[in-house]
Design a protein around this motif. Structure first.
Motif, PDB file in Angstrom:
ATOM      1  N   LYS A   1      34.013  -1.013 -77.651  1.00 15.11           N
ATOM      2  CA  LYS A   1      34.744  -1.112 -76.426  1.00 15.11           C
ATOM      3  C   LYS A   1      35.151   0.450 -75.958  1.00 15.11           C
ATOM      4  CE  LYS A   1      38.850  -3.163 -74.490  1.00 15.11           C
ATOM      5  NZ  LYS A   1      39.924  -4.221 -74.672  1.00 15.11           N
ATOM      6  N   THR A   2      35.078   0.888 -74.960  1.00 20.01           N
ATOM      7  CA  THR A   2      35.577   1.942 -74.373  1.00 20.01           C
ATOM      8  C   THR A   2      36.379   1.729 -72.958  1.00 20.01           C
ATOM      9  OG1 THR A   2      33.565   2.682 -73.079  1.00 20.01           O
ATOM     10  CG2 THR A   2      33.168   2.752 -75.187  1.00 20.01           C
TER      11      THR A   2
ATOM     12  N   GLU B   1      32.180  -2.224 -72.338  1.00 17.30           N
ATOM     13  CA  GLU B   1      32.019  -2.531 -73.614  1.00 17.30           C
ATOM     14  C   GLU B   1      30.966  -3.706 -73.840  1.00 17.30           C
ATOM     15  OE1 GLU B   1      35.150  -6.091 -74.805  1.00 17.30           O
ATOM     16  OE2 GLU B   1      35.970  -5.478 -73.110  1.00 17.30           O
ATOM     17  N   ARG B   2      30.531  -3.509 -74.998  1.00 16.84           N
ATOM     18  CA  ARG B   2      29.286  -4.286 -75.302  1.00 16.84           C
ATOM     19  C   ARG B   2      29.613  -5.254 -76.917  1.00 16.84           C
ATOM     20  NH1 ARG B   2      24.204  -2.336 -74.032  1.00 16.84           N
ATOM     21  NH2 ARG B   2      23.197  -4.127 -75.144  1.00 16.84           N
ATOM     22  N   GLU B   3      29.422  -6.558 -76.575  1.00 16.85           N
ATOM     23  CA  GLU B   3      29.732  -7.342 -77.747  1.00 16.85           C
ATOM     24  C   GLU B   3      28.954  -7.478 -79.048  1.00 16.85           C
ATOM     25  OE1 GLU B   3      32.424  -9.372 -78.229  1.00 16.85           O
ATOM     26  OE2 GLU B   3      33.114  -8.369 -76.405  1.00 16.85           O
TER      27      GLU B   3
ATOM     28  N   ALA C   1      32.750  -3.236 -85.771  1.00 20.51           N
ATOM     29  CA  ALA C   1      33.366  -3.328 -84.078  1.00 20.51           C
ATOM     30  C   ALA C   1      34.500  -2.341 -84.246  1.00 20.51           C
ATOM     31  CB  ALA C   1      33.999  -4.644 -83.959  1.00 20.51           C
ATOM     32  N   GLY C   2      34.178  -1.721 -82.992  1.00 21.22           N
ATOM     33  CA  GLY C   2      35.361  -0.636 -82.862  1.00 21.22           C
ATOM     34  C   GLY C   2      35.750  -0.228 -81.502  1.00 21.22           C
ATOM     35  N   GLU C   3      36.904   0.638 -81.334  1.00 20.70           N
ATOM     36  CA  GLU C   3      37.396   0.567 -79.802  1.00 20.70           C
ATOM     37  C   GLU C   3      37.525   2.282 -79.834  1.00 20.70           C
ATOM     38  OE1 GLU C   3      40.980  -0.658 -76.980  1.00 20.70           O
ATOM     39  OE2 GLU C   3      40.695  -1.404 -78.933  1.00 20.70           O
ATOM     40  N   TYR C   4      37.068   2.728 -78.674  1.00 21.46           N
ATOM     41  CA  TYR C   4      37.151   4.267 -78.383  1.00 21.46           C
ATOM     42  C   TYR C   4      38.154   4.477 -77.367  1.00 21.46           C
ATOM     43  CZ  TYR C   4      33.000   5.150 -80.922  1.00 21.46           C
ATOM     44  OH  TYR C   4      32.121   5.239 -82.124  1.00 21.46           O
TER      45      TYR C   4
ATOM     46  N   ARG D   1      37.610   7.072 -82.803  1.00 21.15           N
ATOM     47  CA  ARG D   1      37.655   5.577 -82.637  1.00 21.15           C
ATOM     48  C   ARG D   1      38.718   4.771 -83.590  1.00 21.15           C
ATOM     49  NH1 ARG D   1      36.712   5.448 -87.197  1.00 21.15           N
ATOM     50  NH2 ARG D   1      34.758   5.744 -88.298  1.00 21.15           N
ATOM     51  N   GLU D   2      38.730   3.580 -83.274  1.00 21.86           N
ATOM     52  CA  GLU D   2      39.644   2.629 -84.269  1.00 21.86           C
ATOM     53  C   GLU D   2      38.589   1.631 -84.537  1.00 21.86           C
ATOM     54  OE1 GLU D   2      43.225  -0.357 -84.596  1.00 21.86           O
ATOM     55  OE2 GLU D   2      42.778   0.766 -82.663  1.00 21.86           O
ATOM     56  N   THR D   3      38.446   1.482 -85.741  1.00 20.65           N
ATOM     57  CA  THR D   3      37.488   0.318 -86.628  1.00 20.65           C
ATOM     58  C   THR D   3      38.149  -0.958 -86.285  1.00 20.65           C
ATOM     59  OG1 THR D   3      36.347   1.962 -87.715  1.00 20.65           O
ATOM     60  CG2 THR D   3      36.455  -0.597 -88.585  1.00 20.65           C
TER      61      THR D   3
END
Length: 106
Positions: free
Chosen positions: A15-16, A20-22, A82-85, A92-94
């Motif tokens: 997710k950015t 996002e892509r699942e 899975a991570g978020e930028y 990023r956060e894992t």
């Protein structure tokens, strides 16, 4: 002479701020193999589970990557991250990590 890469073959959920892509093809070995395929013959080595199919391998094959040493682990699952930028795409956060595993039967 070819290049052999041994490492993670994975599915990623990312997710950015831009979308996002699942579930997308990921893992260090995959990224390295695709990049190196522009310069030399590449062979990738690593395990995948039942959830990893020909469609994913075809991404590598279309770039000329040799996938004959990708091992399908029956009853297993492919590594998942899975991570978020945020706006700073350098950090990023894992959110989740699931290591590849094999289902053992007694």
């Amino acid at each position: 002479m070819s290049v052999t890469v041994v490492g993670s073959i994975a599915f990623d959920a990312v997710k950015t701020p831009f979308g996002e892509r699942e579930r997308m093809l990921g893992g260090a070995a995959v990224h390295f193999a695709l990049a190196a395929s522009f310069f030399d013959e590449v062979r990738v080595v690593g395990p995948v589970g039942d959830d990893f199919g020909d469609a994913e391998l075809d991404v590598l094959r279309r770039r000329g990557v040799d996938v004959s040493d990708v091992e399908h682990v029956a009853g297993g699952q492919t590594f998942f991250w899975a991570g978020e930028y945020g706006w700073d795409l350098n950090s990023r956060e894992t959110l989740e990590t699931r290591l590849a595993f094999r289902a053992f039967r007694a």
